[in-house]
Structures are given as C-alpha cells and as structure tokens.
Scaffold this active site. Structure first.
Site, PDB file in Angstrom:
ATOM      1  N   CYS A  91       0.853  -1.190   0.000  1.00 41.50           N
ATOM      2  CA  CYS A  91       0.000   0.000   0.000  1.00 41.50           C
ATOM      3  C   CYS A  91       0.885   1.236   0.000  1.00 41.50           C
ATOM      4  CB  CYS A  91      -0.937   0.009   1.204  1.00 41.50           C
ATOM      5  SG  CYS A  91      -0.069   0.234   2.772  1.00 41.50           S
ATOM      6  N   CYS A  94       3.490   1.595   2.723  1.00 42.30           N
ATOM      7  CA  CYS A  94       4.748   0.876   2.508  1.00 42.30           C
ATOM      8  C   CYS A  94       5.730   1.759   1.743  1.00 42.30           C
ATOM      9  CB  CYS A  94       4.506  -0.423   1.740  1.00 42.30           C
ATOM     10  SG  CYS A  94       3.466  -1.618   2.602  1.00 42.30           S
ATOM     11  N   ASP A 502      21.599  30.575 -27.083  1.00 39.10           N
ATOM     12  CA  ASP A 502      23.043  30.733 -27.001  1.00 39.10           C
ATOM     13  C   ASP A 502      23.579  30.748 -28.434  1.00 39.10           C
ATOM     14  OD1 ASP A 502      25.748  30.602 -25.978  1.00 39.10           O
ATOM     15  OD2 ASP A 502      25.710  28.501 -26.600  1.00 39.10           O
ATOM     16  N   ASP A 703      24.119  24.890 -25.154  1.00 41.07           N
ATOM     17  CA  ASP A 703      24.841  23.622 -25.219  1.00 41.07           C
ATOM     18  C   ASP A 703      26.042  23.552 -24.288  1.00 41.07           C
ATOM     19  OD1 ASP A 703      26.547  25.413 -26.668  1.00 41.07           O
ATOM     20  OD2 ASP A 703      27.499  23.651 -27.582  1.00 41.07           O
ATOM     21  N   ASP A 707      25.873  27.615 -19.950  1.00 38.31           N
ATOM     22  CA  ASP A 707      24.434  27.838 -20.176  1.00 38.31           C
ATOM     23  C   ASP A 707      23.568  27.220 -19.078  1.00 38.31           C
ATOM     24  OD1 ASP A 707      24.821  29.176 -22.629  1.00 38.31           O
ATOM     25  OD2 ASP A 707      25.085  27.257 -23.647  1.00 38.31           O
TER      26      ASP A 707
END
Length: 807
Positions: A91, A94, A502, A703, A707
């Site tokens: 349940c 748990c 960017d 990337d 950033d």
C-alpha cells in the site's frame, strides 16, 4: 492472535511477546518483532496507523546478490544513483515507510519509490554509505530489494495487456451469446412465453453472465475490494456496484418470477473492458519508440586485448564486462555496443533510431559514437567512454519514463476531482433510487435508474484525459529525436512567449571552419596555399589550425607537403620548415616579428573580414605573404528556418552569448534577431530573469556548461544533443538529433498536446454534466449508460492519438 506487525493470525502458543514504548505487543516471529522495533525506534510508528494491507504475513528475506546491484549503479557529480525493485509493497504506507527509512540513512541523499511500479530510485554518497547498507535498510523493514530490469517490466506490461485481451475476448463472446437469450426473454415478456422455456433461458443467461462478471470483471472486483476494505472508492467501484446490483436484482427477479437484466450485468464490465484495452494499446504504442531504443544495445562486444608478444587479440565478451577505457572493434553492419570515441578507422553510422537523423553520419578518428547505432561501411576501433546506465540510450529511456510519470498541473486538478467524485456519485445514485421509490415507481424501475447513474458517472475519461495525451506526445517526441523530461514540460513549453538562444554550438555549429582563403601572391593558387597552410597547422591545437586541417582533407591525396621543425608561438601562430623554407601561419604580430611585410590592400581585406566576426591569419613563406585565411564558426544551415518557424508561432527570438560584440552582432544581423554579447553565465541567467519579471515566459536553448544557470532559470531549458553533460542534466528537453528545427517542433507539439488535454478534460466534464441528469431522469437504460461511458473513454484515447499527426 494477530501479529502487531504483519497482521498474520497465529496460535497463542507461538506468540513472541515484547514491550515496545511501554505497550505490550505480540508477534508471529522474532523477525516481525525486530522490524516493529526498528520502525518504532526510527520514529516512524505512524506507518501502522496509515497502512492499507490487502495481504498478511511476514516477508521472507532472501540473500542479496550485490554484484547484480553494483552493475546497475550510476555514478557522477559526486553521487551514485541506483534503481531497485522492492518486493512486498502492499500500500501507499509501505512506500512512505521505505522512503523515510532510506532518507534517514546517513549518506543517502534522496529516495523516491513509485507505488505503481514499486521501483525505488536512490541517490547516495558512496564515500559515506555502502551499497550493502542501503539495501540492508530495505530488508530490515521486511521488504526485499531486487535489481531493476527494464526487460522484466516490459514483459510484465505485455503479459498484463495479453491478460486484458483474453478477458475482453471472453466477455465479448459470452455477452454476444447472452444477448440472444435476453432478446428472446424480452420478446416473451411482451408476447408471452412458456414458463419452462422462460426458466431455461434465464438459467442459461445466468450461466453466461457469471463468467463475464466474475472472470472478465475480476480486475474491477479486486480493485473495488481493496478500496472498500478501507472505505476508499475509485472509478472501478462504480463499475462493480452497477454490475453486481444488476446481477443481484436479476437473480432475485428470476427466483420471484420477475424480469431479469443479466445482459446489463454483463455488458457493463464488457464495455468498460473495451475502453481499458484500447487505453492499454495506446500506452503500448506511445512507448514503442522507447522500447525499441531499450532493445538496441547488443549483448556482446568484441574487445581488443594484448596477447602474447604484444599482439592485439579480439575476444567476444558480455557487454557487462566492458569498462570505460576498453577498446572494442565494430565491423560493418554491426551495432555499436556502447558510447565511445573512434580511435581508428572511418565509416558512416546510422543514428536514426537514437537521434532521429535520417542520413548516415560520417565518423572518423576522434568522433563520438552512440551505443545502439549501426556501423555501415568501414571497420572502427572505439574506445569506450560510457557503460551501463550512463550511456546515452539508457539516459533517454530513463528520461522518457520519468516524463510519462510526471503530471502537468491540469492533471492534479483532475485527480482531486476524481477523488471526491466517486463517493458523491454513489450518494447521488442512492438519492435517485429513493426519489423514484418515493414517487411510487416500481422497485425495478428505481433500481435500474440508480444503476444507470452509477455507471454513467464513472469518471474514466477524466482519469485518462491527461496521461494518454502525455504518453502519446512524449513517445512521438522521442521518435523524432526530441527528449522531453516531464509531462509538466509539455504544459510550460506550450505557454512560452520568448526564445533565447546561445550562439556558439546552438545557433552556430560550434566547430570553426575555413570561411575564406584569399591568395595574395599571383604565383600561388588557392589549393597550393591551403596545402601549405595545412602542412604547418597539422599539429596545431588552435581552432584556426583545426579548421585549416579539416578543409585540407578535401584536397587530393599527396597534395600536402611534409613539414618539419613545428613550433607554436603562443598568442601569435605557428612556424615550420617546408621544403627548406620557413613557413608561418599567424597574426600581424607574428608577421612583424619575422619581418614579413603586409601590403595595405591585403590588410584592408583582412580587416573587412574581421568586421564580420571572422578570425584572420596570414600564410607566409620565405618572408613573403602568400595568402590570408579567414576562419569562422558557421551558422547552422537550419538556423534561419528554425528562427522563422519560431516567429511564425508568435515567439520573440534573441541571442544571448558570451562571445565578443563583433562576432555576436554579425551572427545576429545575419539572422535578423536581437543580441546580447559578452554575457557571463550569471548574466545569461539574469537576461532570462529580466524577461520573466516583465511577465514573459522564456524557453532557453544552449549547449555549454556556461548555459546551465540560464537553462535552470527558464520556464523550459532545451539542451543541444552534443552539449556538455551538466547542460543536458539542467535542461527540461534535449535535442538529441542536434537540429535547431526541433525547437519549433517542441513548441508546436506542446501547444497541440495541451490543447488536446484541455479538450479531453472539457469532454469528460461535459459528458458527466449532460449524462448524469439524463440518467437520473430515467432516460438512459444501464446498457446505454455503460456504452456512453465507454464511448467517452474511447473519445479521449482517440483524440489523444491525433497527436501522432502533430509533427
């Protein structure tokens, strides 16, 4: 007696007694006593007040195979992460207990347990706590940890779908037969029927209805029983109550000589099963791209090893035995087993199933390759860089699974409505029956009306409205090379108003390339000048040198002369001896230092190129300038189309870069967008925050490591697929295919998905608002109500399936 821990009933003579916190307790065994004392000692005694168990009895502890768990541990950023399946969860309490016990273990950074799958994701500091200690905490509470297996879970889902199909087939076959006998009985009620024939048909109808209700409807019965034992109602409760009420009334009517409605009792679960099976099929289709990815990685690899005498030997070994730094051989036609870097050979690799890139990608020495992709032409020697759960494939599968588990805000509203809706509808059905009886209606009419209210009110469509749409959209995105990390990302991306990009590696390729080579000496051609420059720059690590060497690969074999005496002059250029003459490639300072004169018109041409953001170097031999070389980071071919598509979607687009003003301004001017240059990582984040303070919602794409702060600050952060690891971890979405056009695809798909979710939720509410009053008025028979309820679920599934045409 009943055990105070596991609730097992046992004879008094076997009792293990103890006093815990001043209160006498009895247990079925010493193990239960130990677990009880552990839980109380940790201050987690509230677990026993909230647990909801449907099974009793202690869980037998099994020996742990630590080697199997160690293979699944992922390490990075100073922490280790492990997925385990926990047996014995009964349940939600748990789940709570396991999370609390793990979180209170010194060295464990976080622990989350998924109730639906029983999967625990544990992050811990391996320097502070060992793996055995972490798993031992789970065992100490009476649960059994097991290594998590995606393949096992996939088999379990398929088995569940197969079971559902068998139950549905049984229900459809028996219900169709049942309708024949019920049609005859209904005709007999109006036209007359022999008593013995009627009794025979009623018994046959009962025999056909019982398997449908108790076998085909077993999943509904089990779920309802679990809920009713603890006074909790769910959507299945309405189905079961409606079906059993019709069955009980029909049995009573058969024994008393009244009318029977066995068809109603059977058709309610049958029609709901149709909706459930279509739902399961939609989930399977939505996850098929991820399932294909998970099965791509080969089981064996050909490892290169040093044999006697230093000879290289090839040995096939299980992929689990490969470690970072090992070298493996991949022949044409084979799948690359693991992520790595090409050290020898050249080929083209089909990355379509991982990145969505339809064209083969050229790979040579130094190129990164992804496990699961197909080597097409040449043999490659690959140095492995990532194994196990750290590979790109494993990360994609994991991220998509998490995305499908996370809920958009609109789903939380639907969940709260469903929680109170079911008991309210049961009360409304009871009031409907009472009202009809009070008006003097026959018992059967009042009961059938109440059953119609119960069945028509089942909020299945409301419960399906969001999950199905999220499943379909994330599956579609991953197949296109777009990894969305959460269902909530779908909602946020669709509401974006601004896109900040960017520059280096996002709008541009991030790999400087030779833009122009201008001969300054009429006696030297462009190819000769390029070959001469490449001979000198071949050993250079400077970006100008790499760009020149890359451009020279297109020259005929043997065109490049031999260079000797290579010397790099920091900040100025490189010098080498070619054919007995000094050849240099460098800037104006190096020319002046070596006594090379530069004509005014050559200097003017160089400054014009520099004004556009290019890096210019000069080639000289024997004291004479021969050519100038212009190197630039080229704008991605797809960038103009991507930015135009973003603008067409009504988004404002700007560039935010840490690069210089001249270079950034040149790129921005070429694309026709605004730009912010010389921005530090903190300033990039502030650029996002400033727009947010103005009421804008920002999607940031980048990337690099610099950033990461901006990606985290933005409503949606999108990382390029070739970016740094920390960037992709900070992002909400990853452009695995490394194609900027996936950004407008993300916005378009998110808007479409959110629109579908709103349509689904509206339909679910509208359906109930219209159908419930009709059922209360007695205008809908229970069979019609069941069909309408199933139809509403099918509408939601079908509407969500339309997302497959969104891209």
């Amino acid at each position: 007696m009943r055990c105070d821990h596991c609730l097992l009933e046992f004879p008094e003579r076997e009792a293990v007694r103890a006093e815990v916190a001043g209160a006498p307790k009895v247990f079925c065994c010493a193990g239960c006593r130990g677990v009880f004392e552990l839980i109380q000692g940790e201050g987690l005694g509230a677990y026993y007040d909230s647990r909801r168990w449907t099974e009793v009895g202690p869980q037998a502890a099994a020996a742990l195979d630590l080697a199997a768990f160690r293979e699944a541990v992922r390490e990075g950023h100073g922490a280790a992460e492990l997925d385990v399946a926990i047996d014995g969860i009964r349940c939600a309490s748990c789940v709570w207990l396991n999370e609390k016990l793990l979180q209170r273990t010194p060295g464990v950074l976080s622990a989350r347990v998924n109730y639906a799958t029983h999967r625990a994701r544990i992050r811990f500091d391996p320097a502070a706590v060992g793996l055995e200690r972490v798993l031992g905490r789970i065992q100490a509470a009476g649960y059994q940890p097991k290594p998590w297996s995606d393949a096992e879970q996939l088999r379990a889902r398929r088995a569940e779908a197969k079971d559902l199909l068998v139950r549905l087939g049984t229900a459809l076959f028996l219900a169709s037969q049942l309708m024949i006998y019920q049609a005859a009985l209904y005709a007999g009620y109006f036209q007359g029927i022999d008593a013995s024939t009627r009794r025979l048909m009623e018994w046959i109808s009962l025999g056909l209805a019982l398997p449908v209700v108790f076998y085909s409807g077993a999943p509904f019965l089990r779920a309802t029983w679990r809920g009713l034992r603890h006074l909790r109602f769910n959507m299945d409760s309405l189905v079961v109550i409606g079906s059993l009420a019709a069955l009980a009334y029909s049995v009573h009517g058969m024994l008393r000589g009244g009318e029977v409605y066995f068809d109603t009792a059977a058709m309610i679960p049958t029609l709901v099963l149709v909706g459930r099976y279509v739902e399961a099929a939609a989930k399977g289709r939505a996850s098929e791209a991820v399932a294909r990815l998970a099965s791509l990685a080969p089981r064996e690899a050909r490892r290169l090893e040093r044999g006697p005498g230093g000879r290289a030997e090839r040995r096939s070994v299980p992929v689990a035995e490969i470690r970072p730094g090992d070298r493996i051989e991949v022949i044409p036609g084979e799948r690359i087993p693991l992520d790595g870097v090409v050290r020898e050979g050249a080929s083209e690799v089909d990355e379509s199933l991982v990145t969505g890139e339809s064209r083969p990608v050229a790979k040579g020495a130094g190129a990164a390759v992804i496990g699961g992709t197909v080597n097409q032409h040449g043999a490659l020697v690959v140095e492995v860089t990532r194994v196990g759960k750290d590979t790109v494939l494993a990360g994609i599968v994991r991220a998509v699974e998490e995305a499908q588990a996370q809920k958009p805000r609109i789903q939380a509203v639907a969940d709260r409505v469903v929680g109170g809706f079911v008991p309210a509808m049961l009360v409304l059905a009871a009031l409907t029956v009472a009202a009809w009886l009070a008006r003097g209606a026959p018992v059967e009419r009042a009961l059938m009306t109440g059953i119609s209210v119960v069945v028509i009110a089942c909020p299945c469509a409301l419960g399906l409205a969001t999950p199905i749409a999220v499943l379909v959209s994330t599956g579609l995105a991953s197949a296109r090379g777009l990894l969305v990390k959460g269902g909530d990302v779908v909602e946020r991306a669709g509401r974006a108003t601004d896109v900040l990009l960017d520059k280096t590696g996002t709008v541009t390729r991030g790999r400087p390339a030779l833009r122009a080579l201008v001969p300054l000496d009429p006696s030297v051609g462009a190819d000769e000048a390029l070959a001469l420059a490449a001979a000198v720059e071949r050993r250079s690590e400077h970006h100008v040198g790499r760009a020149v060497a890359e451009a020279a690969r297109a020259l005929p074999a043997g065109a490049e002369p031999e260079a000797a005496g290579f010397r790099a002059v920091p900040g100025r250029g490189v010098i080498a001896q070619v054919g007995g003459a000094e050849v240099l490639v460098g800037n104006r300072a190096l020319l002046a230092e070596r006594g090379v004169a530069l004509a005014p018109e050559a200097d003017a041409r160089a400054r014009a190129l520099e004004a556009h953001g290019d890096t210019v170097a000069f080639l000289a031999r024997g004291g004479r300038a021969l050519a100038l070389v212009a190197v630039a980071d080229p704008i991605r071919e797809e960038a103009p189309a991507a930015i135009a598509a973003l603008r067409a979607l009504g988004l404002r687009v700007a560039i935010v870069s840490g690069d210089g003003r001249v270079t950034t301004g040149a790129v921005a001017a070429a694309l026709g967008v605004e730009a912010v240059a010389e921005a530090s990582p903190v300033e990039k984040r502030e650029a996002v925050a400033a727009r947010q303070r103005a009421g804008r919602r920002v999607l940031f794409a980048g990337d690099g490591i610099n950033d990461a702060p901006a990606l985290t600050q933005a409503e949606v952060g999108a990382a390029m697929g070739r970016g740094a690891d920390v960037t992709m971890e900070s992002a909400d979405a990853v452009l695995v295919r490394d194609d900027l056009r996936l950004l407008p695809d993300l916005v378009r798909l998110s808007r479409r998905t959110y629109a579908v979710i709103r349509q689904n939720v509206f339909w679910a509410f509208f359906y109930n608002a219209v159908a419930i009053p009709l059922a209360m008025a007695g205008l809908l028979h229970p069979i019609v109500a069941a069909g309408a309820m199933a139809a509403s679920s099918l509408f939601v599934v079908g509407n969500s399936a339309r997302l497959r045409r969104a891209l």
